[in-house]
Design a protein around this motif. Structure first.
Motif, PDB file in Angstrom:
ATOM      1  N   ARG A 145      48.009 106.196  18.850  1.00  0.00           N
ATOM      2  CA  ARG A 145      47.254 107.397  19.230  1.00  0.00           C
ATOM      3  C   ARG A 145      47.632 107.833  20.641  1.00  0.00           C
ATOM      4  O   ARG A 145      46.788 108.228  21.454  1.00  0.00           O
ATOM      5  N   CYS A 146      48.922 107.804  20.911  1.00  0.00           N
ATOM      6  CA  CYS A 146      49.439 108.054  22.256  1.00  0.00           C
ATOM      7  C   CYS A 146      49.194 109.478  22.731  1.00  0.00           C
ATOM      8  O   CYS A 146      49.131 109.735  23.935  1.00  0.00           O
ATOM      9  N   GLU A 147      49.073 110.434  21.792  1.00  0.00           N
ATOM     10  CA  GLU A 147      48.871 111.826  22.182  1.00  0.00           C
ATOM     11  C   GLU A 147      47.478 112.077  22.744  1.00  0.00           C
ATOM     12  O   GLU A 147      47.216 113.127  23.344  1.00  0.00           O
ATOM     13  N   SER A 148      46.568 111.119  22.542  1.00  0.00           N
ATOM     14  CA  SER A 148      45.192 111.272  23.032  1.00  0.00           C
ATOM     15  C   SER A 148      44.821 110.093  23.930  1.00  0.00           C
ATOM     16  O   SER A 148      43.721 109.569  23.869  1.00  0.00           O
ATOM     17  N   ALA A 149      45.775 109.686  24.755  1.00  0.00           N
ATOM     18  CA  ALA A 149      45.569 108.556  25.658  1.00  0.00           C
ATOM     19  C   ALA A 149      44.558 108.911  26.763  1.00  0.00           C
ATOM     20  O   ALA A 149      44.469 110.066  27.168  1.00  0.00           O
ATOM     21  N   PRO A 150      43.813 107.877  27.237  1.00  0.00           N
ATOM     22  CA  PRO A 150      43.799 106.496  26.763  1.00  0.00           C
ATOM     23  C   PRO A 150      43.000 106.383  25.472  1.00  0.00           C
ATOM     24  O   PRO A 150      42.024 107.096  25.268  1.00  0.00           O
ATOM     25  N   ALA A 151      43.423 105.475  24.613  1.00  0.00           N
ATOM     26  CA  ALA A 151      42.782 105.308  23.315  1.00  0.00           C
ATOM     27  C   ALA A 151      42.237 103.893  23.173  1.00  0.00           C
ATOM     28  O   ALA A 151      42.773 102.947  23.755  1.00  0.00           O
ATOM     29  N   ALA A 152      41.166 103.786  22.414  1.00  0.00           N
ATOM     30  CA  ALA A 152      40.550 102.485  22.168  1.00  0.00           C
ATOM     31  C   ALA A 152      40.083 102.441  20.716  1.00  0.00           C
ATOM     32  O   ALA A 152      40.066 103.458  20.018  1.00  0.00           O
ATOM     33  N   VAL A 153      39.710 101.245  20.258  1.00  0.00           N
ATOM     34  CA  VAL A 153      39.174 101.070  18.910  1.00  0.00           C
ATOM     35  C   VAL A 153      37.928 100.195  19.009  1.00  0.00           C
ATOM     36  O   VAL A 153      37.972  99.101  19.579  1.00  0.00           O
ATOM     37  N   VAL A 154      36.809 100.703  18.496  1.00  0.00           N
ATOM     38  CA  VAL A 154      35.565  99.939  18.441  1.00  0.00           C
ATOM     39  C   VAL A 154      35.428  99.397  17.024  1.00  0.00           C
ATOM     40  O   VAL A 154      35.167 100.168  16.092  1.00  0.00           O
ATOM     41  N   GLY A 155      35.656  98.110  16.855  1.00  0.00           N
ATOM     42  CA  GLY A 155      35.734  97.553  15.505  1.00  0.00           C
ATOM     43  C   GLY A 155      36.938  98.143  14.803  1.00  0.00           C
ATOM     44  O   GLY A 155      38.084  97.833  15.141  1.00  0.00           O
ATOM     45  N   GLN A 156      36.700  99.023  13.823  1.00  0.00           N
ATOM     46  CA  GLN A 156      37.774  99.745  13.136  1.00  0.00           C
ATOM     47  C   GLN A 156      37.660 101.252  13.369  1.00  0.00           C
ATOM     48  O   GLN A 156      38.258 102.047  12.653  1.00  0.00           O
ATOM     49  N   ASN A 157      36.913 101.627  14.397  1.00  0.00           N
ATOM     50  CA  ASN A 157      36.654 103.031  14.675  1.00  0.00           C
ATOM     51  C   ASN A 157      37.490 103.498  15.870  1.00  0.00           C
ATOM     52  O   ASN A 157      37.238 103.104  17.010  1.00  0.00           O
ATOM     53  N   PRO A 158      38.510 104.330  15.655  1.00  0.00           N
ATOM     54  CA  PRO A 158      39.366 104.750  16.758  1.00  0.00           C
ATOM     55  C   PRO A 158      38.663 105.757  17.670  1.00  0.00           C
ATOM     56  O   PRO A 158      37.879 106.592  17.212  1.00  0.00           O
ATOM     57  N   LEU A 159      38.996 105.680  18.949  1.00  0.00           N
ATOM     58  CA  LEU A 159      38.400 106.591  19.930  1.00  0.00           C
ATOM     59  C   LEU A 159      39.491 107.174  20.819  1.00  0.00           C
ATOM     60  O   LEU A 159      39.960 106.521  21.751  1.00  0.00           O
TER      61      LEU A 159
END
Length: 578
Positions: A145-159
């Motif tokens: 998800r580099c186009e929306s950096a910084p990116a994280a994942v909560v469990g299996q939920n991308p942010l």
């Protein structure tokens, strides 16, 4: 006559010891029941081991020793086989006897290059103190998800566009699942993580699968279709760039039964094009796969999807089921397999090992996968995007695709662009476009206040070039003379606020952590290179010698390409290391 003395009668009262239980770990009855419930109705095949490990991880949040023993017993495998696979992949949490299980919620913050320059390390540093000890915070390699950096994942939920506040809100709501497209689930960027897509009914209504049906029903000849693919100039879009039509012809000449393995692992930092297409038009590549399967006479299709793409997996499961429930033509068996967090599985033979339920370790070649591949059968291996273009090329003709290039090149490329530009994202552009043209024509220019300084032309392994070399056509073979390559067309743009040395450290750290460890040049070389470039003054002669050894002796492309960022810095950015 034997000169061996006769055995003496056993002394009275002395008895042979009889073990009450077999050697090794014993199966816990409760764990056995739980494993049998998870596997109810499923075959106990060796190649499904990773799928079953996922079931345990998803249900219990970790892999306990008791569950691993019970799974090994249920599948009639040695405990060592199960353990070595479970501990190979990042997304499995193995908990030994006496150890505490990880917290119920894990937050993974991507720290690959695009997220790194967008402030990922600040997030990783702040989150533990804010989220508390009941939430585990980990740094993670590229999550696509580099186009929306910084990116994280909560469990299996991308942010995407992650902040401390957004992450904390998802954790508080225990929103740990990827929201489905069209659902009412709350998410701060639902339009980004779950865009509307063309489902099976819509795809069929717009003429989808008509071409595949005409092929399978005999309206077209295999040789004619393969000839169109050859003449189009389409090359493999996963990184290697092998001509697609030639690959079809090569595998078709091998003895049946033949298999197909579709690589959707997409772990190269900076790459996210496959996800972009899967989230919007999944059936286009599936139809391409069916046409390729018909042309090469493929018996079964295996799709290998990276584990980070939970939303894509849900889409594919739903849409493949819809296709199979109302098929437009005769279909080969289609299997969707789930990766488990291992960059090395982007390498074709490592992916095949993983599909077979093993550790994702590259094979020595020859033989090549086209000859001895999945389950020891000749295998047509393709990147997902390569198949995405099959339908359009056959409908519009080879000349249409071949005429799209620029600067003497052929075809179209889906560039994953991230970094210091105004419009990061997937940009479809002519093959052979230069990075300066790409920034100006497709990316809206550099961010305000930033001057173009350097770029990665092919993700983490493609090398680093200065802005002064921004007029080189971007395509296969055009960058080789500069010690770089385009690979999967992952373009990361740096500005005058960044340093090539910092980027090189990030990339070498990534390779060091992702090396499978099978071969010494890569395993030891990446770790040694990282130590050398962390020093204030680089030992350039030693780095060059080390790089050459890695390129010459590593088994696969990871170790062979890992030195590229370091070599690029020494060659093109000497002012940063002197």
């Amino acid at each position: 006559m034997s000169d061996r003395a006769p055995s003496k009668p056993q002394e009275q009262g002395k008895r042979a010891r009889v073990r009450g239980t077999p050697k090794g770990r014993q199966v816990d009855p409760k764990a056995r029941e739980e494993i049998q419930a998870l596997l109810k109705g499923s075959p106990r095949r060796r190649d499904l081991l990773i799928e079953y490990l996922h079931r345990i991880q998803d249900r219990y949040g970790h892999l306990s020793a008791a569950h691993l023993v019970a799974l090994a017993d249920e599948m009639k495998l040695a405990m060592t086989e199960v353990y070595e696979v479970a501990t190979f992949y990042h997304h499995f949490d193995v908990v030994k006897e006496g150890e505490a299980a990880p917290p119920a919620i894990t937050v993974r913050v991507c720290d690959s290059i695009a997220c790194d320059i967008a402030g990922a390390h600040e997030l990783t540093a702040k989150l533990p103190g804010i989220l508390g000890k009941d939430v585990r915070v980990l740094h993670a390699p590229c999550i696509g998800r580099c186009e929306s950096a910084p990116a994280a994942v909560v469990g299996q939920n991308p942010l995407p566009h992650a902040t401390v506040e957004k992450i904390a809100a998802l954790v508080k709501a225990r929103a740990v699942k990827h929201p489905a497209p069209g659902s009412r689930e709350s998410h701060p960027h639902k339009d980004i993580v779950s865009p509307a897509y063309v489902d099976y009914a819509d795809y069929r209504a717009k003429g989808g699968y008509a071409l595949a049906k005409s092929c399978i029903d005999g309206a077209k000849k295999r040789a004619d279709v393969i000839a169109v693919m050859e003449n189009s100039g389409l090359r493999g879009l996963g990184g290697a760039g092998f001509p697609a039509g030639r690959k079809w012809k090569s595998v078709a000449a091998e003895p049946a039964p033949r298999l197909m393995a579709i690589n959707i692992d997409e772990g190269e930092p900076g790459t996210f094009k496959d996800r972009f297409y899967l989230e919007r038009d999944p059936h286009r590549f599936v139809e391409g796969a069916l046409i390729a399967a018909w042309a090469v006479d493929i018996a079964e299709i295996y799709m290998y999807l990276r584990d980070e793409y939970h939303g894509c997996r849900a889409i594919l499961e739903k849409e493949i089921a819809a296709l199979q429930a109302n098929p437009p033509c005769k279909l080969p068996p289609i299997h969707l397999r789930r990766g488990a967090g291992a960059y090395i599985c982007g390498e074709e033979s490592a992916m095949i090992e993983s599909i077979e339920g093993k550790r994702g370790m590259p094979r020595l070649r020859p033989p090549y996968v086209a000859q001895v591949g999945l389950f020891s059968r000749p295998t047509l291996e393709h990147n997902m995007e390569t198949l995405h273009w099959v339908r359009e090329i056959l409908e519009r003709g080879a000349d249409w695709f071949a005429s799209q290039g620029r600067n003497g090149r052929k075809g179209l490329r889906s560039f994953s662009v991230s970094g210091r530009v105004k419009k990061p994202g997937v940009h479809l552009a002519p093959a052979g476009i230069t990075v300066k043209e790409l920034i100006a024509e497709h990316c809206g220019g550099m961010l305000d206040g930033h001057a173009f300084y350097a770029y990665l032309p092919g993700g983490a392994s493609g090398g680093i070039l200065p802005a002064a070399m921004g007029d080189i056509p971007l395509d296969f073979d055009t960058l080789n003379q500069y010690g770089c390559f385009i690979g999967s067309a992952a373009i990361v743009i740096f500005s005058d606020e960044d340093r090539a040395t910092t980027a090189a450290k990030n990339l070498i750290k990534f390779f060091s952590e992702e090396s499978c460890g099978q071969c010494t040049p890569c395993r030891v070389g990446t770790a040694k290179a990282l130590k050398l470039i962390e020093k204030k003054k680089w030992d350039q002669p030693l780095l060059k010698e080390l790089s050459q050894a890695m390129m010459d002796a590593s088994i696969c492309g990871l170790g062979q390409a890992a030195p590229n960022p370091v070599l690029s810095v020494m060659k093109y950015f000497p002012n940063e290391i002197t």
